[in-house]
Write a protein that holds these residues in place. Structure first.
Motif, PDB file in Angstrom:
ATOM      1  N   SER A 121      52.443 -11.189  99.143  1.00  0.00           N
ATOM      2  CA  SER A 121      51.303 -11.568  98.302  1.00  0.00           C
ATOM      3  C   SER A 121      50.011 -11.532  99.118  1.00  0.00           C
ATOM      4  O   SER A 121      48.943 -11.156  98.602  1.00  0.00           O
ATOM      5  CB  SER A 121      51.510 -12.957  97.688  1.00  0.00           C
ATOM      6  N   TYR A 122      50.094 -11.890 100.400  1.00  0.00           N
ATOM      7  CA  TYR A 122      48.938 -11.786 101.302  1.00  0.00           C
ATOM      8  C   TYR A 122      48.475 -10.334 101.394  1.00  0.00           C
ATOM      9  O   TYR A 122      47.275 -10.033 101.290  1.00  0.00           O
ATOM     10  CB  TYR A 122      49.299 -12.317 102.682  1.00  0.00           C
ATOM     11  N   LEU A 123      49.416  -9.418 101.597  1.00  0.00           N
ATOM     12  CA  LEU A 123      49.066  -8.003 101.719  1.00  0.00           C
ATOM     13  C   LEU A 123      48.398  -7.488 100.447  1.00  0.00           C
ATOM     14  O   LEU A 123      47.398  -6.762 100.511  1.00  0.00           O
ATOM     15  CB  LEU A 123      50.322  -7.175 102.005  1.00  0.00           C
ATOM     16  N   ALA A 124      48.950  -7.871  99.297  1.00  0.00           N
ATOM     17  CA  ALA A 124      48.374  -7.422  98.021  1.00  0.00           C
ATOM     18  C   ALA A 124      46.965  -7.961  97.837  1.00  0.00           C
ATOM     19  O   ALA A 124      46.048  -7.239  97.411  1.00  0.00           O
ATOM     20  CB  ALA A 124      49.275  -7.856  96.873  1.00  0.00           C
ATOM     21  N   GLN A 125      46.776  -9.231  98.151  1.00  0.00           N
ATOM     22  CA  GLN A 125      45.452  -9.839  98.000  1.00  0.00           C
ATOM     23  C   GLN A 125      44.449  -9.213  98.967  1.00  0.00           C
ATOM     24  O   GLN A 125      43.291  -8.973  98.620  1.00  0.00           O
ATOM     25  CB  GLN A 125      45.541 -11.346  98.229  1.00  0.00           C
ATOM     26  N   LYS A 126      44.897  -8.927 100.190  1.00  0.00           N
ATOM     27  CA  LYS A 126      44.029  -8.297 101.178  1.00  0.00           C
ATOM     28  C   LYS A 126      43.591  -6.908 100.722  1.00  0.00           C
ATOM     29  O   LYS A 126      42.465  -6.457 101.019  1.00  0.00           O
ATOM     30  CB  LYS A 126      44.757  -8.198 102.517  1.00  0.00           C
ATOM     31  N   MET A 127      44.444  -6.219  99.983  1.00  0.00           N
ATOM     32  CA  MET A 127      44.123  -4.877  99.504  1.00  0.00           C
ATOM     33  C   MET A 127      43.323  -4.885  98.206  1.00  0.00           C
ATOM     34  O   MET A 127      43.066  -3.837  97.623  1.00  0.00           O
ATOM     35  CB  MET A 127      45.416  -4.073  99.333  1.00  0.00           C
ATOM     36  N   GLY A 128      42.936  -6.090  97.764  1.00  0.00           N
ATOM     37  CA  GLY A 128      42.040  -6.195  96.620  1.00  0.00           C
ATOM     38  C   GLY A 128      42.694  -6.386  95.274  1.00  0.00           C
ATOM     39  O   GLY A 128      42.023  -6.321  94.237  1.00  0.00           O
ATOM     40  N   TYR A 129      43.996  -6.642  95.253  1.00  0.00           N
ATOM     41  CA  TYR A 129      44.685  -6.870  93.974  1.00  0.00           C
ATOM     42  C   TYR A 129      44.510  -8.310  93.523  1.00  0.00           C
ATOM     43  O   TYR A 129      44.389  -9.232  94.345  1.00  0.00           O
ATOM     44  CB  TYR A 129      46.175  -6.546  94.108  1.00  0.00           C
ATOM     45  N   ASN A 130      44.526  -8.502  92.216  1.00  0.00           N
ATOM     46  CA  ASN A 130      44.550  -9.845  91.645  1.00  0.00           C
ATOM     47  C   ASN A 130      45.985 -10.354  91.706  1.00  0.00           C
ATOM     48  O   ASN A 130      46.888  -9.730  91.151  1.00  0.00           O
ATOM     49  CB  ASN A 130      44.057  -9.817  90.195  1.00  0.00           C
ATOM     50  N   VAL A 131      46.193 -11.460  92.397  1.00  0.00           N
ATOM     51  CA  VAL A 131      47.548 -11.974  92.627  1.00  0.00           C
ATOM     52  C   VAL A 131      47.794 -13.221  91.795  1.00  0.00           C
ATOM     53  O   VAL A 131      47.021 -14.183  91.846  1.00  0.00           O
ATOM     54  CB  VAL A 131      47.763 -12.290  94.125  1.00  0.00           C
ATOM     55  N   ILE A 132      48.866 -13.192  91.025  1.00  0.00           N
ATOM     56  CA  ILE A 132      49.358 -14.401  90.353  1.00  0.00           C
ATOM     57  C   ILE A 132      50.634 -14.807  91.071  1.00  0.00           C
ATOM     58  O   ILE A 132      51.635 -14.091  91.031  1.00  0.00           O
ATOM     59  CB  ILE A 132      49.635 -14.146  88.857  1.00  0.00           C
ATOM     60  N   TYR A 133      50.575 -15.945  91.743  1.00  0.00           N
ATOM     61  CA  TYR A 133      51.680 -16.376  92.602  1.00  0.00           C
ATOM     62  C   TYR A 133      52.367 -17.591  91.987  1.00  0.00           C
ATOM     63  O   TYR A 133      51.800 -18.673  91.927  1.00  0.00           O
ATOM     64  CB  TYR A 133      51.147 -16.714  94.004  1.00  0.00           C
ATOM     65  N   LEU A 134      53.626 -17.407  91.566  1.00  0.00           N
ATOM     66  CA  LEU A 134      54.383 -18.494  90.939  1.00  0.00           C
ATOM     67  C   LEU A 134      55.257 -19.244  91.938  1.00  0.00           C
ATOM     68  O   LEU A 134      55.634 -20.383  91.690  1.00  0.00           O
ATOM     69  CB  LEU A 134      55.258 -17.943  89.810  1.00  0.00           C
ATOM     70  N   GLY A 135      55.622 -18.595  93.049  1.00  0.00           N
ATOM     71  CA  GLY A 135      56.394 -19.277  94.075  1.00  0.00           C
ATOM     72  C   GLY A 135      57.878 -19.339  93.791  1.00  0.00           C
ATOM     73  O   GLY A 135      58.460 -18.464  93.154  1.00  0.00           O
ATOM     74  N   GLN A 136      58.493 -20.428  94.247  1.00  0.00           N
ATOM     75  CA  GLN A 136      59.943 -20.576  94.256  1.00  0.00           C
ATOM     76  C   GLN A 136      60.506 -20.974  92.898  1.00  0.00           C
ATOM     77  O   GLN A 136      59.823 -21.561  92.060  1.00  0.00           O
ATOM     78  CB  GLN A 136      60.346 -21.661  95.265  1.00  0.00           C
ATOM     79  N   PHE A 137      61.790 -20.647  92.713  1.00  0.00           N
ATOM     80  CA  PHE A 137      62.633 -21.252  91.667  1.00  0.00           C
ATOM     81  C   PHE A 137      62.000 -21.176  90.276  1.00  0.00           C
ATOM     82  O   PHE A 137      61.821 -22.183  89.593  1.00  0.00           O
ATOM     83  CB  PHE A 137      62.888 -22.718  92.030  1.00  0.00           C
ATOM     84  N   VAL A 138      61.631 -19.972  89.839  1.00  0.00           N
ATOM     85  CA  VAL A 138      60.968 -19.794  88.538  1.00  0.00           C
ATOM     86  C   VAL A 138      62.029 -19.561  87.457  1.00  0.00           C
ATOM     87  O   VAL A 138      62.770 -18.568  87.524  1.00  0.00           O
ATOM     88  CB  VAL A 138      59.982 -18.621  88.576  1.00  0.00           C
ATOM     89  N   PRO A 139      62.129 -20.435  86.459  1.00  0.00           N
ATOM     90  CA  PRO A 139      63.114 -20.261  85.390  1.00  0.00           C
ATOM     91  C   PRO A 139      62.827 -18.999  84.571  1.00  0.00           C
ATOM     92  O   PRO A 139      61.669 -18.602  84.406  1.00  0.00           O
ATOM     93  CB  PRO A 139      62.933 -21.525  84.526  1.00  0.00           C
ATOM     94  N   TRP A 140      63.869 -18.398  84.045  1.00  0.00           N
ATOM     95  CA  TRP A 140      63.709 -17.180  83.256  1.00  0.00           C
ATOM     96  C   TRP A 140      62.836 -17.416  82.028  1.00  0.00           C
ATOM     97  O   TRP A 140      62.011 -16.560  81.663  1.00  0.00           O
ATOM     98  CB  TRP A 140      65.080 -16.647  82.839  1.00  0.00           C
TER      99      TRP A 140
END
Length: 309
Positions: A214-233
């Motif tokens: 996610s760091y790499l994507a954000q550094k390259m200018g992408y909009n990042v939505i980060y949900l993190g761990q243990f995300v229910p379906w």
């Protein structure tokens, strides 16, 4: 039959004694990289260590023994003679290790020093060393060449019982803080006008690789939505209905059967049928699952960056 029962009781008592008091010779072998046979020779020939023994004469080692073994192993790997090092006192060994670390700051040396700080629960040393590694190599090389290798070794130690979960959690949280701090420095630009959703499935808690990508994507200018761990379906279904994303990224590190993994990937393809789905993690190497048409395995961070350019 009775003899076997008595032997098993004594053996269990020995195991309890070692777990309560210190490390087995197998622990020292795994943590230091020095074969148990060699450790015994060093004990006998040079009196490098003087282990305690259980009631049935099985060796076990203290924290001080482990520290000495790790330091000596590092020195021997760099060309110092065991016959000379074994005669040194702790102060000289420690000082030589420090001097060597400053002169030869290779990825392997950094990993050895991280392991030593982790085993000792040396918060200050681990934190400062993590900072030194990032400053020396940059965050991308620090994570890819040192921190990931460190966690591979920790995982091996954990499997054989040489490291207990609290030690892993302790160092993971420090490195997680470091990564989050680097992400925070980037701010939010979204200059590419494209969004990547990062999440871990239910029962998946190992977050370091997800944070790094996610760091790499954000550094390259992408909009990042980060949900993190243990995300229910069910949460993924709700998000898919509310948020337009261009890419999805997830990881599989915890144990999962090949069938479960393939079923999850198929469901992910159905849910995000118009998006490219990136996946990474040890379970993919282990199972080599059948991949849906829009799912791509990310082997390393260089490959991921090429995908995003």
């Amino acid at each position: 039959m009775l003899h076997n029962q008595l032997f098993n009781k004594r053996e269990n008592k020995d195991i309890r004694q070692m777990k309560n008091r210190g490390y087995s010779i197998k622990d020292l072998e795994v943590l230091s990289g020095v074969k148990a046979h060699t450790i015994r020779i060093w004990e006998k020939r040079y009196e490098l260590l003087v282990p305690e023994r259980t009631d049935t004469n099985i060796r076990y080692y203290s924290d001080d023994d482990l520290r000495r073994m790790l330091n000596v192993a590092m020195l021997v790997r760099h060309g110092y003679k065991i016959s000379k090092v074994a005669k040194w006192d702790e102060e000289r060994i420690n000082q030589t290790v420090l001097e060597l670390s400053k002169k030869k700051a290779s990825e392997s040396d950094f990993t050895d020093r991280l392991i030593l700080s982790m085993v000792n629960f040396d918060n200050r040393s681990f934190y400062n060393l993590a900072t030194e590694i990032i400053d020396s190599l940059g965050i991308e090389n620090a994570v890819a060449k040192v921190f990931f290798e460190f966690f591979v070794r920790v995982g091996t130690y954990w499997q054989v019982g040489s490291v207990f979960p609290a030690q892993e959690h302790y160092v993971t949280n420090i490195l997680r803080q470091k990564l989050i701090a680097e992400i925070d420095k980037l701010g939010v630009s979204g200059e590419k006008n494209a969004t990547i959703l990062f999440f871990l499935p239910e029962n998946e808690l190992h977050e370091m690789s997800l944070l790094f990508y996610s760091y790499l994507a954000q550094k390259m200018g992408y909009n990042v939505i980060y949900l993190g761990q243990f995300v229910p379906w069910d949460d993924l279904i709700k998000i898919q209905k509310k948020v337009n994303v261009d890419y999805v990224f997830t990881a599989f590190i915890n144990s999962i059967s090949k069938t479960e993994l393939e079923n999850y990937l198929e469901s992910l393809k159905e849910l995000y049928s118009k998006q490219k789905v990136f996946i990474t993690g040890w379970q993919l190497q282990l199972h080599q699952p059948r991949l849906p048409r829009n799912v791509k395995v990310v082997k390393d961070y260089h490959e991921f960056k090429r995908f995003l350019r």
